[in-house]
Motif scaffolding. Structure first.
Motif, PDB file in Angstrom:
ATOM      1  N   ASP A  71      -3.146  44.260  23.691  1.00  0.00           N
ATOM      2  CA  ASP A  71      -3.697  44.977  22.441  1.00  0.00           C
ATOM      3  C   ASP A  71      -2.405  45.534  21.536  1.00  0.00           C
ATOM      4  N   LYS A  72      -1.407  45.574  22.203  1.00  0.00           N
ATOM      5  CA  LYS A  72      -0.314  46.040  21.627  1.00  0.00           C
ATOM      6  C   LYS A  72       0.782  45.048  20.925  1.00  0.00           C
ATOM      7  N   LEU A  73       0.476  43.732  21.394  1.00  0.00           N
ATOM      8  CA  LEU A  73       1.293  42.743  20.765  1.00  0.00           C
ATOM      9  C   LEU A  73       0.928  42.560  19.296  1.00  0.00           C
ATOM     10  N   THR A  74       2.083  42.404  18.405  1.00  0.00           N
ATOM     11  CA  THR A  74       1.914  42.322  16.989  1.00  0.00           C
ATOM     12  C   THR A  74       1.959  40.723  16.867  1.00  0.00           C
ATOM     13  N   ILE A  75       0.836  40.139  16.559  1.00  0.00           N
ATOM     14  CA  ILE A  75       0.725  38.658  16.380  1.00  0.00           C
ATOM     15  C   ILE A  75       0.516  38.339  14.939  1.00  0.00           C
ATOM     16  N   ASP A  76       0.212  39.080  14.041  1.00  0.00           N
ATOM     17  CA  ASP A  76      -0.352  38.846  12.744  1.00  0.00           C
ATOM     18  C   ASP A  76       0.481  39.326  11.552  1.00  0.00           C
ATOM     19  N   TYR A  77       1.551  38.254  11.270  1.00  0.00           N
ATOM     20  CA  TYR A  77       2.331  38.566  10.191  1.00  0.00           C
ATOM     21  C   TYR A  77       1.725  37.734   8.970  1.00  0.00           C
ATOM     22  N   SER A  78       2.261  37.943   7.673  1.00  0.00           N
ATOM     23  CA  SER A  78       1.946  37.237   6.621  1.00  0.00           C
ATOM     24  C   SER A  78       2.983  37.120   5.610  1.00  0.00           C
ATOM     25  N   TYR A  79       2.672  36.183   4.720  1.00  0.00           N
ATOM     26  CA  TYR A  79       3.655  35.951   3.386  1.00  0.00           C
ATOM     27  C   TYR A  79       2.900  35.249   2.448  1.00  0.00           C
ATOM     28  N   ARG A  80       3.027  35.601   1.112  1.00  0.00           N
ATOM     29  CA  ARG A  80       2.365  35.069   0.226  1.00  0.00           C
ATOM     30  C   ARG A  80       3.191  33.906  -0.789  1.00  0.00           C
ATOM     31  N   PHE A  81       2.472  33.083  -1.370  1.00  0.00           N
ATOM     32  CA  PHE A  81       2.859  32.182  -2.094  1.00  0.00           C
ATOM     33  C   PHE A  81       2.893  32.666  -3.653  1.00  0.00           C
ATOM     34  N   GLU A  82       4.261  33.211  -3.895  1.00  0.00           N
ATOM     35  CA  GLU A  82       4.230  34.283  -5.150  1.00  0.00           C
ATOM     36  C   GLU A  82       4.255  33.730  -6.263  1.00  0.00           C
ATOM     37  N   GLU A  83       4.423  32.139  -6.360  1.00  0.00           N
ATOM     38  CA  GLU A  83       4.286  31.417  -7.683  1.00  0.00           C
ATOM     39  C   GLU A  83       2.842  31.340  -8.181  1.00  0.00           C
ATOM     40  N   PHE A  84       1.804  31.405  -7.089  1.00  0.00           N
ATOM     41  CA  PHE A  84       0.515  31.262  -7.320  1.00  0.00           C
ATOM     42  C   PHE A  84      -0.236  32.461  -8.062  1.00  0.00           C
ATOM     43  N   PRO A  85      -1.005  32.203  -9.103  1.00  0.00           N
ATOM     44  CA  PRO A  85      -1.724  33.350  -9.649  1.00  0.00           C
ATOM     45  C   PRO A  85      -2.083  34.330  -8.395  1.00  0.00           C
ATOM     46  N   TYR A  86      -2.120  35.726  -8.598  1.00  0.00           N
ATOM     47  CA  TYR A  86      -2.615  36.633  -7.743  1.00  0.00           C
ATOM     48  C   TYR A  86      -3.963  36.497  -7.250  1.00  0.00           C
ATOM     49  N   ASN A 116       7.030  28.605  18.853  1.00  0.00           N
ATOM     50  CA  ASN A 116       8.448  28.698  18.846  1.00  0.00           C
ATOM     51  C   ASN A 116       9.068  29.209  17.639  1.00  0.00           C
ATOM     52  N   GLY A 117       9.210  30.239  17.061  1.00  0.00           N
ATOM     53  CA  GLY A 117       9.800  30.608  15.874  1.00  0.00           C
ATOM     54  C   GLY A 117       8.694  31.113  14.707  1.00  0.00           C
ATOM     55  N   ILE A 118       7.415  31.081  15.150  1.00  0.00           N
ATOM     56  CA  ILE A 118       6.373  31.793  14.396  1.00  0.00           C
ATOM     57  C   ILE A 118       6.267  33.349  14.770  1.00  0.00           C
ATOM     58  N   ILE A 119       6.348  33.748  15.684  1.00  0.00           N
ATOM     59  CA  ILE A 119       6.531  35.184  15.976  1.00  0.00           C
ATOM     60  C   ILE A 119       7.798  35.302  16.794  1.00  0.00           C
ATOM     61  N   PRO A 120       8.477  36.431  17.224  1.00  0.00           N
ATOM     62  CA  PRO A 120       9.529  36.723  17.931  1.00  0.00           C
ATOM     63  C   PRO A 120       8.984  36.116  19.497  1.00  0.00           C
ATOM     64  N   ASN A 121      10.044  35.625  20.175  1.00  0.00           N
ATOM     65  CA  ASN A 121       9.900  34.973  21.395  1.00  0.00           C
ATOM     66  C   ASN A 121       9.325  35.987  22.514  1.00  0.00           C
ATOM     67  N   LYS A 122       9.832  37.049  22.673  1.00  0.00           N
ATOM     68  CA  LYS A 122       9.300  37.958  23.695  1.00  0.00           C
ATOM     69  C   LYS A 122       7.775  38.178  23.356  1.00  0.00           C
ATOM     70  N   ILE A 123       7.388  38.204  22.223  1.00  0.00           N
ATOM     71  CA  ILE A 123       5.843  38.881  22.043  1.00  0.00           C
ATOM     72  C   ILE A 123       5.232  37.309  22.191  1.00  0.00           C
ATOM     73  N   LEU A 124       5.707  36.147  21.908  1.00  0.00           N
ATOM     74  CA  LEU A 124       5.164  34.977  22.127  1.00  0.00           C
ATOM     75  C   LEU A 124       4.931  34.770  23.614  1.00  0.00           C
ATOM     76  N   SER A 125       5.975  34.912  24.414  1.00  0.00           N
ATOM     77  CA  SER A 125       6.044  34.745  25.991  1.00  0.00           C
ATOM     78  C   SER A 125       5.147  35.688  26.599  1.00  0.00           C
ATOM     79  N   ASP A 126       4.961  37.026  26.021  1.00  0.00           N
ATOM     80  CA  ASP A 126       3.999  37.950  26.594  1.00  0.00           C
ATOM     81  C   ASP A 126       2.334  37.532  26.226  1.00  0.00           C
ATOM     82  N   LEU A 127       2.341  36.813  25.131  1.00  0.00           N
ATOM     83  CA  LEU A 127       0.880  36.484  24.512  1.00  0.00           C
ATOM     84  C   LEU A 127       0.417  35.291  25.501  1.00  0.00           C
TER      85      LEU A 127
END
Length: 456
Positions: A71-86, A116-127
């Motif tokens: 429950d404490k694992l942060t697995i949801d990060y996000s980023y936008r495609f800034e060039e597209f209309p909002y 590997n590389g999508i989220i920090p390795n420690k979080i991935l391993s714990d997940l």
């Protein structure tokens, strides 16, 4: 010889492009266990998974500690495609990519290598460890007791998909949305059992659709119409930058006062008209007479635009300026007051308040939301940032009221001739030049809920 090789190459190339997208239906144990764990979280409401776990022999401190760790694992990060209309393209969500990798790999080791590389390795391993620990528990409590029914369902669903050539609706969507898809990428559909339930779940992302299906489900037309609904969101999302920019221009240049809010709801309205309307009608032989969507605004506009949508499908036409203008006209003619209804316009909101508790109150007052932004400082720069985004703009002032109200007035042309008394509480709604609404709240002693209820 060279001519023969060239002809062979061209033939193979044309065949590759002629191929349709492949729909692969399967069960993913790893994905099912991840969702099982999510449902065991303290933050989740009561559900069948939590009920089965709590009455089992595994409801011990050891396994509850793993749930707490998960429950404490942060697995949801996000980023936008800034060039597209909002708002025209979905942000990348790392949780979606992790689910995709769970579906597409056969074991936890492969999943870790792929992720590997999508989220920090420690979080991935714990997940990965949490999922591994709960695979046998999930199988014993959920999968095995329902295995026979579920596997029969999976066979029937696959047969239904093949007999009704479900992939054809995907191709139809590509044409309608003027979108594209690399047919070398299959569309993966992952089901898992949902015992003691009267409904199913639906979610789509990347090249995947996932669904928990009730173990007594025997009719698949609703399931596939909802699946295609979610899939059409993906097709909409895959429109090119050129198409989305062109579409954005059509909405911005339209003179209707409703054009902005018609734009905000369009993605959901089109997916509903196509999936719950057109696809269902094709599978059942007649239109669904009940609600197509459980939200008043989406259901209402989807049914009103259905004849227009069906006309374009039958004529094999892609969305164009004429479609957009007609769509906006249908919105304005049938629902002219929607642009003033809080339950509608607060679905798409940008809130600025220096009291963070206000964000919680807003979420409680308007639970359904499509796009949201929050900012905890009322400054010149934060207001300018807000002005660039065509969402409903909410500014809540409860500190340094006179100073903050003066600042807000100076930043909005629509407030040029507006007069205020900073010592008096109020909540006002003002229509702006970008065709969004500004809700300005001056708070002293009343609750935010009371002030919002006073808005006419």
């Amino acid at each position: 010889m060279k001519k023969r090789l060239l002809l062979a190459f061209l033939l193979l190339t044309s065949l590759a492009f002629a191929q349709k997208t492949t729909f692969k239906i399967k069960y993913s144990e790893q994905l099912a266990v991840l969702i099982f764990l999510q449902n065991l979280s303290e933050n989740y409401p009561e559900n069948v998974f939590k009920t089965e776990f709590q009455k089992s022999k595994y409801n011990t401190d050891y396994y509850k500690s793993i749930i707490s760790k998960f429950d404490k694992l942060t697995i949801d990060y996000s980023y936008r495609f800034e060039e597209f209309p909002y708002g025209s393209k979905k942000s990348v969500q790392t949780e979606d990519i992790l689910k995709k990798n769970l579906i597409e790999t056969e074991n936890i080791k492969e999943f870790k290598l792929r992720s590997n590389g999508i989220i920090p390795n420690k979080i991935l391993s714990d997940l990965a460890q949490c999922i591994s620990e709960f695979i046998p528990i999930y199988n014993e409590l959920i999968y095995n007791p329902n295995k026979e029914k579920f596997e029969k369902q999976l066979e029937e669903i696959t047969k239904y998909s093949n007999e009704h050539q479900i992939e054809n609706y995907f191709e139809m969507g590509l044409l309608f949305y003027n979108s594209s898809w690399d047919n070398a990428i299959p569309f993966n559909i992952a089901f898992y059992p949902l015992p003691n339930s009267k409904g199913f779940t639906a979610q789509a992302f990347c090249n995947n659709f996932i669904s928990a299906i009730q173990t007594d489900l025997i009719s698949y037309k609703v399931l596939f119409s909802v699946m295609l609904h979610e899939t059409f969101h993906i097709i909409y999302d895959e429109e090119s930058l050129e198409v989305k920019t062109e579409m954005d221009t059509y909405f911005r240049e339209n003179k209707s006062k409703c054009s902005n809010y018609a734009y905000q709801i369009m993605n959901e309205a089109l997916a509903t008209a196509l999936g719950n309307g057109y696809v269902y009608e094709q599978l059942d032989g007649k239109l669904e007479t009940q609600d197509w969507y459980n939200k008043k605004y989406i259901n209402g506009i989807a049914k009103q635009i259905y004849p227009l949508v069906k006309e374009y499908i039958n004529q094999k036409k892609a969305i164009d300026k004429n479609f957009i203008d007609n769509y906006i006209s249908i919105y304005e003619t049938n629902f002219p007051n929607w642009v003033n209804e809080l339950d509608n316009i607060m679905t798409y909101r940008y809130v600025i308040s220096e009291n963070e508790k206000d964000f919680t109150t807003i979420k409680q007052l308007f639970r359904y939301r499509s796009r949201t932004e929050y900012e905890d400082q009322i400054t010149e720069s934060s207001i300018e940032k807000m002005q660039k985004i065509p969402l409903t703009k909410v500014i809540i002032i409860s500190k340094n009221n006179a100073e903050k109200l003066k600042l807000v007035k100076s930043k909005f042309a629509a407030l040029k001739n507006w007069h205020f008394n900073s010592d008096k509480e109020f909540a006002e709604r003002i229509f702006l030049e970008d065709k969004s609404q500004l809700i300005l709240v001056n708070q002293k002693n009343s609750t935010l809920e009371t002030l919002f209820r006073s808005i006419k």
